[in-house]
Every structure is written in structure tokens, then in C-alpha cells.
Scaffold this active site. Structure first.
Site, PDB file in Angstrom:
ATOM      1  N   LEU A  48       0.862  -1.177   0.000  1.00 60.79           N
ATOM      2  CA  LEU A  48       0.000   0.000   0.000  1.00 60.79           C
ATOM      3  C   LEU A  48       0.898   1.226   0.000  1.00 60.79           C
ATOM      4  CD1 LEU A  48      -2.985  -0.377   2.531  1.00 60.79           C
ATOM      5  CD2 LEU A  48      -3.117  -0.054   0.057  1.00 60.79           C
ATOM      6  N   ASP A  49       0.639   2.182  -0.892  1.00 60.91           N
ATOM      7  CA  ASP A  49       1.422   3.413  -0.930  1.00 60.91           C
ATOM      8  C   ASP A  49       1.302   4.157   0.399  1.00 60.91           C
ATOM      9  OD1 ASP A  49       2.076   2.921  -3.575  1.00 60.91           O
ATOM     10  OD2 ASP A  49       0.411   4.120  -4.367  1.00 60.91           O
ATOM     11  N   PRO A  50       2.316   4.970   0.769  1.00 61.38           N
ATOM     12  CA  PRO A  50       2.219   5.754   2.014  1.00 61.38           C
ATOM     13  C   PRO A  50       0.966   6.628   2.080  1.00 61.38           C
ATOM     14  CG  PRO A  50       4.463   5.772   1.204  1.00 61.38           C
ATOM     15  CD  PRO A  50       3.644   5.094   0.143  1.00 61.38           C
ATOM     16  N   ALA A  52      -1.906   5.891   0.962  1.00 57.58           N
ATOM     17  CA  ALA A  52      -3.092   5.032   1.055  1.00 57.58           C
ATOM     18  C   ALA A  52      -3.223   4.476   2.464  1.00 57.58           C
ATOM     19  CB  ALA A  52      -3.000   3.889   0.057  1.00 57.58           C
TER      20      ALA A  52
END
Length: 309
Positions: A48-50, A52
Site C-alpha cells: 500500500l502506498d504511504p 493510502a
């Protein structure tokens, strides 16, 4: 001859379904959980991207052997697209690369969605973990290089417009492995002639784990206040799900303790009985409710591929 190093931490196994906060990277989250649980080994099933938030399944110990089965599962995201700007990262972090004063009508957005449902062709973002000539695309992009990332087919099972508010539109998508939601936002904006980027993203489901299983990181960190180590670890362990939960989609075999011993020694077992399966490419063997092995059923025998302690 030197003795082999004893692994640091506890040989604990299971799944923690973390509710990852924004501005916290997936690798950082795994490191924090590994430290909190004093676990020997940890890994996650899907970055998960930071920017997100939401579901980040984290495997501890032997559960790391089941990560590929979760990586292949369906995922559900809720996301917001802000119209009017396309950005280099396809989200809030990047620089504006294109802009427009046009804003799409709700009917135009709804008419577009069938084009993005089913098997679609998608080009991942420039800032992504895709490898190009052995290097991550985001490393090349940070160095100022524009790389040609080949398109690939992904599965979008369901795509719903939840609501529209001014220059923002809110969606929910259920998709398969490898789908980039940031690319959806970018491509929506291009097709609608108004440009767009992701301004919020939350993952609510990773098969087979349900949303109500998520545990906020803050709730786990709060347990650091418990001074007694054994009491603190017991409180943390209560949040762990069984390793076998990741394999619920596979056929399940109930075996005896003697058969479990044979499998742990790497030997196949004969499956007897009128209802015994004859052939399965992958199945799970359990004894007393505990995961023993993942393997193949062929010729009326179960052949172990991965054995669990």
C-alpha cells in the site's frame, strides 16, 4: 566450525490484518509489527502506498509461506479522484504535468465505467515498483528518467461511482492482482478530457480477509504501555489469525496425527475412503485443526510441497 546463528525473536506464526494509516509505508509497517510482536520473520501481502490507508495483511513466521495465496486474491478499494490536474505520480505527491478547467458531468463518468470493467489493458504509473531492465520504475523516475512501461492486462470485477462533489468523484473498485488504482484515475481523466489524479485511497478488502478483521496500528502501539512482557505479548497475540486462514479457497483434507508426521518428514500419504479426492493441483492438509502442509493430490496420494511446523 561455528554454530549456526539462532534466529532472533519468537517463532510465532499467524496473520495480522493491519489497518495501515496514511503516511506510513508498507515496509515500515511490517518492521513495526515485527518489532512489536518480537517475531522472527514477517512479510506483507500487497504493498500500500504511504498515501493510502486500509488493509495490509501481515504474515508472521510460517504464515509467510502462504503470502502468494493472498497476493493473488481479489481486493476492494475506495478512492477519490480530483479532476483538473494530472500529476507525475498520479496522486497528490507528484508535480502537476497537465491541467484543465473542464469538469465531467456525473452522466459522463457513469458512461465511462463499462470501459474499465472486465479484462482491461493498463499502463502502470511511472512511480511504481515495476522493474524495467532490472531497476524499479520509481527509482528511474526519481532520477528524472521517463521510462516506457509496457501495458498489461488486469481484471476489474466491479467499478462503482459512489458520488460526485464539485471537482471530486468517489469510487469503489473490486479488482484482481496487479491493478493500479492510480492508473485508473489518470486514464479516467484523459478519457473525460479533464485530467485527474488520486487524492485519497483506502483498501477495505483483501481476499480472504474481511474488513472487520482490521486492527488499527494505534491500538497495537498502545499495548506498549503494558509493562509485563508476557502480558503484553499475550495481548498482541490475541489479534493474530490462524496461518490456515489464507488458504480457505483451497480444498481441505482432514488427516490423522500419524499422517501429519509422515508429511512433516516430506513423505506422501495415501488417501483412503470412497469420498477421498483423486486429483487436485493444490490442497491443504490439516490435523486437529492445525495446518500441516500444502501439496498436490495425484493418484490417490497427497504429496507435500510446503510443510508447516
Amino acid at each position: 566450525m561455528s554454530k549456526p546463528r539462532k534466529p532472533k525473536g519468537r517463532p510465532i506464526s499467524g496473520w495480522l490484518i493491519l489497518d495501515k494509516p496514511v503516511d506510513f509505508g508498507s515496509t515500515e509497517a511490517v518492521g513495526k509489527i515485527k518489532w512489536l510482536f518480537n517475531a522472527q520473520k514477517a512479510g506483507h501481502a500487497g504493498t500500500l502506498d504511504p498515501l493510502a490507508s486500509g488493509m495490509l495483511p501481515i504474515a508472521l513466521g510460517d504464515a509467510t509461506k502462504t503470502v502468494p495465496y493472498v497476493m493473488d486474491g481479489r481486493k476492494i478499494y475506495e478512492f477519490t479522484v480530483t479532476w483538473g490536474e494530472e500529476r507525475s505520480t498520479d496522486d497528490l505527491e507528484g508535480e502537476v504535468t497537465q491541467s484543465s478547467d473542464k469538469r465531467p458531468a456525473k452522466s459522463d463518468i457513469e458512461a465511462l465505467l463499462p470501459n474499465y470493467t472486465g479484462t482491461i489493458s493498463q499502463i502502470p504509473p511511472q512511480f511504481s515498483a515495476i522493474k524495467i531492465a532490472g531497476e524499479r520504475a520509481y527509482d528511474l523516475a526519481r532520477d528524472g528518467e521517463t521510462v516506457e512501461i509496457p501495458s498489461r492486462e488486469v481484471e476489474v470485477h466491479r467499478l462503482t461511482l459512489l458520488n460526485c462533489e464539485g471537482d471530486k468523484a468517489h469510487f469503489e473498485v473490486e479488482c484482481g492482482k496487479g491493478t493500479y488504482v492510480r492508473s485508473l484515475a489518470r486514464d479516467f481523466g484523459r478519457d473525460l478530457g479533464c485530467y485527474g489524479h488520486i487524492s485519497s485511497l483506502r483498501r477495505t478488502f483483501v481476499a480472504p480477509f474481511a474488513e472487520e478483521m482490521m486492527v488499527p496500528l494505534a491500538e497495537l502501539v498502545a499495548l506498549e504501555a503494558i509493562e509485563d512482557r508476557d502480558e503484553r505479548l499475550a495481548a498482541l497475540d490475541a489479534f493474530l489469525g490462524d496461518t490456515a486462514e489464507a488458504l480457505s479457497a483451497l480444498p481441505q483434507l482432514r488427516i490423522t496425527d500419524d499422517q501429519a508426521h509422515r508429511l512433516r518428514m516430506g513423505n506422501p500419504i495415501i488417501l483412503r475412503g470412497r469420498d477421498a479426492p483423486v486429483a487436485e493441483p493444490e490442497a491443504v492438509a490439516l490435523a486437529g485443526g492445525k495446518l500441516i502442509a500444502i501439496g498436490e493430490i495425484a493418484g490417490g496420494e497427497f504429496h507435500p510441497r510446503r510443510v508447516f511446523a
